[in-house]
Scaffold this motif. Structure first.
Motif, short mmCIF file in Angstrom:
data_model
loop_
_atom_site.label_atom_id
_atom_site.label_comp_id
_atom_site.label_asym_id
_atom_site.label_seq_id
_atom_site.Cartn_x
_atom_site.Cartn_y
_atom_site.Cartn_z
N ALA A 1 23.13 46.26 10.30
CA ALA A 1 24.55 46.57 10.07
C ALA A 1 25.42 45.88 11.11
O ALA A 1 26.47 45.31 10.78
CB ALA A 1 24.77 48.08 10.08
N ARG B 1 22.33 42.58 -0.43
CA ARG B 1 23.56 41.78 -0.41
C ARG B 1 23.27 40.29 -0.34
O ARG B 1 24.11 39.47 -0.67
CB ARG B 1 24.40 42.15 0.82
CG ARG B 1 25.02 43.50 0.77
CD ARG B 1 26.01 43.72 1.93
NE ARG B 1 26.42 45.10 1.91
CZ ARG B 1 25.96 46.05 2.72
NH1 ARG B 1 25.10 45.75 3.66
NH2 ARG B 1 26.36 47.28 2.60
N ILE C 1 34.32 40.19 1.19
CA ILE C 1 35.46 39.92 0.33
C ILE C 1 36.51 39.28 1.21
O ILE C 1 37.02 39.90 2.15
CB ILE C 1 35.96 41.22 -0.34
CG1 ILE C 1 34.84 41.78 -1.22
CG2 ILE C 1 37.23 40.94 -1.14
CD1 ILE C 1 35.16 43.13 -1.83
N PHE D 1 39.29 42.55 10.03
CA PHE D 1 37.97 42.99 9.54
C PHE D 1 38.02 44.47 9.23
O PHE D 1 38.47 45.28 10.06
CB PHE D 1 36.87 42.73 10.58
CG PHE D 1 35.49 43.03 10.04
CD1 PHE D 1 34.73 42.03 9.46
CD2 PHE D 1 34.96 44.32 10.10
CE1 PHE D 1 33.47 42.30 8.94
CE2 PHE D 1 33.71 44.60 9.57
CZ PHE D 1 32.96 43.60 8.99
N VAL E 1 41.22 46.11 1.06
CA VAL E 1 40.56 45.07 0.26
C VAL E 1 41.61 44.23 -0.47
O VAL E 1 41.35 43.07 -0.81
CB VAL E 1 39.53 45.69 -0.71
CG1 VAL E 1 40.20 46.40 -1.88
CG2 VAL E 1 38.56 44.62 -1.22
N PRO F 1 42.04 39.68 2.24
CA PRO F 1 41.77 38.30 1.83
C PRO F 1 42.96 37.36 2.03
O PRO F 1 42.78 36.18 2.32
CB PRO F 1 41.40 38.44 0.35
CG PRO F 1 40.84 39.82 0.25
CD PRO F 1 41.69 40.64 1.18
N GLY G 1 41.31 37.68 6.57
CA GLY G 1 40.42 38.77 6.96
C GLY G 1 39.24 38.91 6.03
O GLY G 1 39.13 38.21 5.01
N VAL G 2 38.34 39.81 6.40
CA VAL G 2 37.14 40.08 5.62
C VAL G 2 37.02 41.58 5.39
O VAL G 2 37.23 42.38 6.30
CB VAL G 2 35.85 39.60 6.34
CG1 VAL G 2 34.67 39.64 5.38
CG2 VAL G 2 36.02 38.23 6.92
N PHE G 3 36.65 41.94 4.18
CA PHE G 3 36.41 43.34 3.83
C PHE G 3 34.96 43.48 3.41
O PHE G 3 34.42 42.65 2.69
CB PHE G 3 37.32 43.73 2.66
CG PHE G 3 37.07 45.12 2.12
CD1 PHE G 3 37.82 46.20 2.56
CD2 PHE G 3 36.05 45.35 1.18
CE1 PHE G 3 37.59 47.47 2.06
CE2 PHE G 3 35.81 46.63 0.68
CZ PHE G 3 36.59 47.69 1.13
N VAL G 4 34.32 44.56 3.87
CA VAL G 4 32.98 44.85 3.39
C VAL G 4 32.82 46.35 3.21
O VAL G 4 33.26 47.14 4.06
CB VAL G 4 31.88 44.27 4.32
CG1 VAL G 4 31.96 44.83 5.74
CG2 VAL G 4 30.48 44.51 3.75
N GLN G 5 32.26 46.73 2.09
CA GLN G 5 31.89 48.14 1.90
C GLN G 5 30.43 48.29 2.30
O GLN G 5 29.55 47.67 1.70
CB GLN G 5 32.10 48.55 0.44
CG GLN G 5 31.76 50.02 0.22
CD GLN G 5 32.14 50.50 -1.16
OE1 GLN G 5 33.19 50.15 -1.69
NE2 GLN G 5 31.28 51.30 -1.77
N MET G 6 30.19 49.08 3.31
CA MET G 6 28.83 49.22 3.85
C MET G 6 28.09 50.36 3.15
O MET G 6 28.62 51.05 2.31
CB MET G 6 28.89 49.42 5.36
CG MET G 6 29.44 48.21 6.12
SD MET G 6 28.46 46.68 5.90
CE MET G 6 26.97 47.09 6.85
N GLU G 7 26.84 50.55 3.56
CA GLU G 7 25.97 51.52 2.88
C GLU G 7 26.19 52.95 3.37
O GLU G 7 25.73 53.90 2.72
CB GLU G 7 24.50 51.12 3.01
CG GLU G 7 23.99 50.92 4.44
CD GLU G 7 24.20 49.49 4.93
OE1 GLU G 7 24.98 48.74 4.30
OE2 GLU G 7 23.59 49.13 5.96
N ALA H 1 29.11 47.57 11.69
CA ALA H 1 29.65 46.28 11.25
C ALA H 1 30.96 45.98 11.95
O ALA H 1 31.23 44.84 12.34
CB ALA H 1 29.84 46.29 9.73
N ALA I 1 31.71 42.78 14.26
CA ALA I 1 32.85 41.89 14.01
C ALA I 1 33.75 41.79 15.24
O ALA I 1 34.24 40.71 15.58
CB ALA I 1 33.65 42.39 12.81
N SER J 1 36.95 39.60 16.26
CA SER J 1 37.88 40.14 15.27
C SER J 1 38.57 41.40 15.80
O SER J 1 38.06 42.08 16.67
CB SER J 1 37.13 40.52 13.99
OG SER J 1 36.54 39.39 13.41
#
Lengths: 274, 380
Positions: A74, A111, A266, B24, B41, B45, B49-55, B63, B67, B72
């Motif tokens: 992660a 992923r 994204i 981020f 989200v 963009p 920037g960056v978007f992530v949906q984590m687990e 994360a 970053a 970031s």
């Protein structure tokens, strides 16, 4: 070849690993892979969790992140998404990566983020004193399974194949030249790459299971024949097969390789992904 | 000139984050905070920037930390149960000195509790949720406009002090839509970057202000980051002097600069006989109640901390000398009230108004309370 010490923090020595532990061999193989690929030293990030294997990051002269137990994939995901130009390599262990961190590992694989995970499997929790891990073979003795482990164990490579890892390999710490080759292959693979490195823990697993010292344990890894292999290999597979048949699941080399879209989060426009 | 817009609290958080330079976001869905992710989200963009949906939430903050170490400005947002899961990495970010912002849109607890109801039940978790001794910076906005303003400030403080900064507000603030005018110009703080010879770089150098300059991974500085107690090189140590000095520095870099951090709104306090201490959405109701009390001749005042940690003890001590009674109104069964009692040092009577049933505290509610307290005060 560059002097391997170029990639080591000699000032951080002596290291914490026990005599006979093969993790140092694994680190050397990794550093040789980095050298063969001529990766830019400032752009290599090694991300680790908690445990014996994870301490390797501290001795490697890269950007190194010693995170929390099981969470290295992660941390690595955020790092890679923020700086796609970095070569991000996770070093984890079987407890770190498959127990507390199993969720992070399978999702990183799913992923297909472009990182490499090296999971050093010594079949036990070494750092905390020899407790049973998700990889401890059935029947094997650990400090928390004094009468022999009754739980089934994970096959790390099969798990990662199932999770959709686009590159899966298994190597033996007893075969450093092969290790370097596969590590270089994994690092250059576009997408998520996973290597299970079968290592040893003479101090706990070896001692508890009368599997010998470091040298004997490593030699035993190289034999696929239970009859001639040392106790480690025998313990590892004794629950899966009658002793007259060769043990399964010990395939080494690259077990899965495919190319599929790389996850870069994204984001807008072009990425720096090369 | 900026124009009035109709904005939701969670949207204001996302707008503030982007305005502060956030590039981020890593998060995991949870009510009532999910709106922040759903806005980020959309915004990131277009903002490099960056978007992530984590687990999960553990991974989300991991994360974010990864970053941030890459340079970031990074954030996550969550609610109650997710905030509990983040505690592990809040401690890591404190220890490794990683700037980041964590937003907790509070809902009823404990456990899954009341997911769509407001609460202020996480005030102590925000302060003490992670294990070990550590400082904390926690901001508590009470309106949509303030969510924007304090989210920007959270990034600035995180960058200034190289530490995680937490923003807490409740479900009502998060889901309220109101007309706000967002400021045109903002003051933005960026972390002090490492300079000079990479060979001489010490990632945890002891500097006069207690905050070491920071390098990003990939910028030509190779260094180690760990959650273990460590020396100036960032390398693990078991030397008690080195470890003790590190812990002291991590504390003092925040505590010695309280005057830069602490931010309290007081309202009609100078001649007040009684004060109400409230923060977040309750602070907003309390302000209304104070105005109505004044209209009926009661000399009430308001103390509303916009930074709840470090706790504004000096403000409370000053108010306690002025007023007879401090009413502490909070949507929990008593969290900040203990801090108020400690800071007041017996100089004022402390009356608690505590409730944790998922219902908000309305101005009418608090006015009735003020009226009762005033009646008691006059007839001891």
């Amino acid at each position: 070849m560059t002097d391997i010490k170029t990639y080591l923090r000699e000032w951080a020595m002596p290291h914490v690993l026990c005599p006979g532990c093969a993790h140092g061999i694994v680190l050397r193989s990794f550093l040789e892979a980095v050298d063969q690929l001529q990766l830019e030293q400032d752009k290599v990030a090694m991300v680790a969790g908690i445990g014996c294997s994870s301490r390797l990051a501290g001795y490697a002269d890269f950007c190194t992140l010693h995170g929390t137990h099981g969470r290295a994939p992660a941390f690595a995901t955020g790092l890679k998404l923020a700086r796609p130009e970095l070569d991000v390599v996770v070093v984890t262990g079987d407890g770190d990566g498959l127990a507390i961190g199993g969720n992070h590992l399978i999702h990183a694989a799913r992923r297909n983020i472009d990182i490499t995970v090296m999971l050093l499997n010594n079949s036990i929790y070494g750092m905390t004193g020899g407790q049973a891990a998700p990889t401890t073979p059935q029947g094997a003795v650990a400090s928390t399974t004094p009468s022999g482990n009754t739980e089934a164990s994970f096959d790390a490579c099969a798990l990662l194949q199932g999770a959709g890892a686009s590159f899966v390999a298994r190597v033996l710490a007893a075969n450093p030249i092969e290790m370097t080759k596969v590590m270089a292959d994994a690092i250059t693979h576009p997408g998520f790459s996973f290597i299970e490195v079968v290592s040893d823990c003479p101090e706990y697993f070896g001692r508890y299971n009368k599997a010998g010292g470091g040298a004997e344990m490593l030699v035993s890894l190289t034999s696929r024949d239970v009859a001639v292999a040392g106790p480690l290999a025998a313990k590892r597979f004794v629950n899966h097969v009658p002793s007259s048949e060769p043990p399964p699941g010990m395939d080494t080399g690259v077990l899965q390789r495919e190319v599929r879209p790389i996850f870069s989060g994204i984001r807008g426009g072009d990425t720096d992904e090369s | 000139m900026a124009e009035a817009q109709l904005v939701q609290g969670n949207e204001a958080c996302a707008l503030g984050a982007v305005a502060a330079g956030c590039n981020f976001y890593g998060g995991y869905p949870i009510t009532p905070s999910s709106g922040i992710a759903e806005q980020m989200v959309r915004f990131l963009p277009g903002a490099d920037g960056v978007f992530v949906q984590m687990e999960d939430e553990i991974a989300s903050l991991a994360a974010v930390i990864g970053a941030s170490l890459a340079g970031s400005k990074a954030m996550t947002a969550t609610s109650g149960p997710g905030f509990s899961l983040m505690q592990e990495h809040i401690g890591y970010a404190v220890m490794a000195e990683v700037p980041c912002v964590i937003v907790n849109v509070m809902r009823g607890g404990p456990s899954t509790g009341m997911p769509t109801s407001p609460s202020q039940g996480d005030m102590m978790q925000a302060r003490w949720g992670t294990h070990g001794d550590h400082s904390a910076i926690v901001l508590a906005p009470s309106s949509v406009g303030e969510v924007y303003e304090l989210t920007v400030r959270a990034f600035n403080l995180a960058e200034r002090f190289r530490t995680p900064v937490i923003v807490v507000y409740d479900e009502i603030v998060g889901h309220t839509r109101e007309s706000v005018v967002l400021p045109d110009a903002l003051e933005i703080t960026d972390r002090v970057r490492a300079e000079g010879d990479p060979e001489e770089f010490r990632p945890k150098a002891i500097t006069p202000n207690g905050v070491p300059p920071q390098a990003a991974f990939g910028d030509g500085y190779r260094f180690h980051v760990t959650g273990l107690a460590h020396d100036e090189r960032g390398f693990p140590t078991e030397d008690s002097q080195v470890a003790g000095a590190l812990l002291t520095r991590l504390h003092s870099k925040v505590d010695d600069h309280e005057d830069e951090i602490v931010d309290v709104e007081t309202f009609m306090i100078d001649d007040a006989d009684l004060a109400i201490f409230a923060y977040g959405i309750v602070g907003r109701s309390a302000r209304e109640a104070v105005m109505e009390a004044r209209a009926s001749g009661i000399k009430a005042g308001l103390i509303r901390p916009r930074t709840v940690w470090p706790f504004p003890a000096e403000h409370i001590a000053r108010a306690a000398e002025q007023v007879d009674t401090i009413i502490v109104a909070e949507m929990n069964l008593g969290q900040m009230i203990g801090e108020v009692e400690r800071a007041a040092q017996g100089q004022a009577e402390i009356v608690g108004h505590l409730r944790a049933d998922g219902e908000p505290m309305t101005p009418a509610h608090l006015l009735a309370l003020i009226t009762n307290v005033e009646a008691d005060r006059k007839q001891p």
